[in-house]
Design an enzyme around this catalytic site. Structure first.
Site, PDB file in Angstrom:
ATOM      1  CG  HIS A  95      -1.947  -0.935   1.371  1.00 23.67           C
ATOM      2  ND1 HIS A  95      -2.109  -1.777   2.445  1.00 23.67           N
ATOM      3  CD2 HIS A  95      -2.976  -1.200   0.529  1.00 23.67           C
ATOM      4  CE1 HIS A  95      -3.187  -2.528   2.266  1.00 23.67           C
ATOM      5  NE2 HIS A  95      -3.733  -2.195   1.110  1.00 23.67           N
ATOM      6  CB  CYS A 134      -3.269  -1.382   8.569  1.00 24.71           C
ATOM      7  SG  CYS A 134      -2.097  -2.488   9.279  1.00 24.71           S
TER       8      CYS A 134
HETATM    9  C1  CIR Z   1      -3.826  -7.978   3.499  1.00 19.67           C
HETATM   10  O1  CIR Z   1      -3.016  -8.517   2.738  1.00 19.67           O
HETATM   11  O2  CIR Z   1      -4.822  -7.407   3.083  1.00 19.67           O
HETATM   12  C2  CIR Z   1      -3.544  -8.035   4.982  1.00 19.67           C
HETATM   13  N1  CIR Z   1      -2.904  -9.269   5.306  1.00 19.67           N
HETATM   14  C3  CIR Z   1      -2.694  -6.878   5.417  1.00 19.67           C
HETATM   15  C4  CIR Z   1      -3.358  -5.549   5.262  1.00 19.67           C
HETATM   16  C5  CIR Z   1      -2.539  -4.428   5.811  1.00 19.67           C
HETATM   17  N2  CIR Z   1      -3.235  -3.198   5.673  1.00 19.67           N
HETATM   18  C6  CIR Z   1      -2.646  -2.016   5.746  1.00 19.67           C
HETATM   19  O3  CIR Z   1      -1.443  -1.926   5.925  1.00 19.67           O
HETATM   20  N3  CIR Z   1      -3.429  -0.954   5.581  1.00 19.67           N
END
Ligand code: CIR
Length: 252
Positions: free
Chosen positions: A159, A247
């Protein structure tokens, strides 16, 4: 009062999506780390609202990806990973009494981890998860709130906020080689220490202090040298599943 929206960690978190740098997380340790993170937010003056874990959605703790708050609008996302799309409705329901709800939907894909606002500009990543239509949807909402929009192609990380971490209202920590830095004009840049690549993330708090990942101490030292006040927090099991400090909450 400021609020922190969190979501509890399901047993199924061991099956969370893990990218090439990831590994299956230890669920019990992740819960202990999540509890300390919550305690720090509470001690920093946030009222905690925690949504229940959802066993059908292993990644539901990453609540930031489900909504982007821009001014008076909560833009409910359409996550880029299809397995995460069932995470959005409880978040929309929790916010509906406080924000005007807007939606992103197909063909747009959008993860909240790709968006941050500093001053009068909103930056939006075009990434593995957010497509140009998703960025355009953010632009519509942001411009409706009087904000300028800067789309930023992101490479090599999940991201935008994996590449560029806001640490106060004018400063960001950048992982070199992940974004075109000319798109960050007007911001003060600090570079992630090369020995801590992909480990640093941060969550600026209303107290003026900033939570930072405990396994990036040299980058934290750079923040301290610039007058910021970093608080190291260990979220190794959140990082295992490609997450960081931003997140796992939505602050408003
Ligand atoms: C994913 O791959 O969607 C989750 N395992 C990790 C999401 C992390 N989100 C973020 O950093 N905003």
């Amino acid at each position: 009062m400021a609020t922190a929206l969190l979501r509890s960690i399901p047993e199924s978190f061991r099956d969370a999506i893990t990218g090439e740098r990831g590994r299956p997380p230890d669920v019990e340790l992740a819960r202990a780390q999540h509890a300390r993170y919550r305690d720090h937010l509470e001690a920093s003056g946030y009222a905690i609202e925690a949504l229940a874990a959802d066993e059908a959605h292993p990644d539901c703790v990453f609540v930031e990806d489900t909504v982007v708050i821009i001014g008076s609008v909560a833009l409910i996302t359409w996550p880029g990973a299809p397995s995460r799309r069932g995470e959005i409705e409880p978040v929309a329901a929790a916010l509906a009494d406080r924000f005007e709800i807007a939606r992103a939907g197909a063909p747009a894909t959008l993860d909240g981890g790709d968006v941050f606002t500093l001053g009068n500009r909103t930056w939006v990543g075009i990434s593995q998860r957010t497509n140009p239509e998703g960025a355009q949807r953010v632009g519509e909402v942001a411009s409706g709130q009087g904000l300028g929009v800067v789309p930023v192609p992101v490479t090599g990380v999940l991201h935008l906020k994996s590449a560029v971490s806001p640490v106060d209202e004018e400063t960001v920590v950048v992982t070199p080689g992940t974004v075109d830095e000319s798109l960050l004009t007007g911001l003060r840049l600090i570079y992630e220490d090369p020995g801590e690549r992909h480990r640093f993330s941060a969550l600026p708090l209303r107290t003026g202090r900033v939570m930072v990942t405990a396994n990036a101490p040299r980058t934290a030292d750079q923040l301290a040298a610039k007058g910021l006040e970093p608080i190291p927090i260990d979220v190794s099991e959140i990082q295992a599943a490609d997450g960081g400090l931003t997140c796992i909450s939505v602050l408003f």
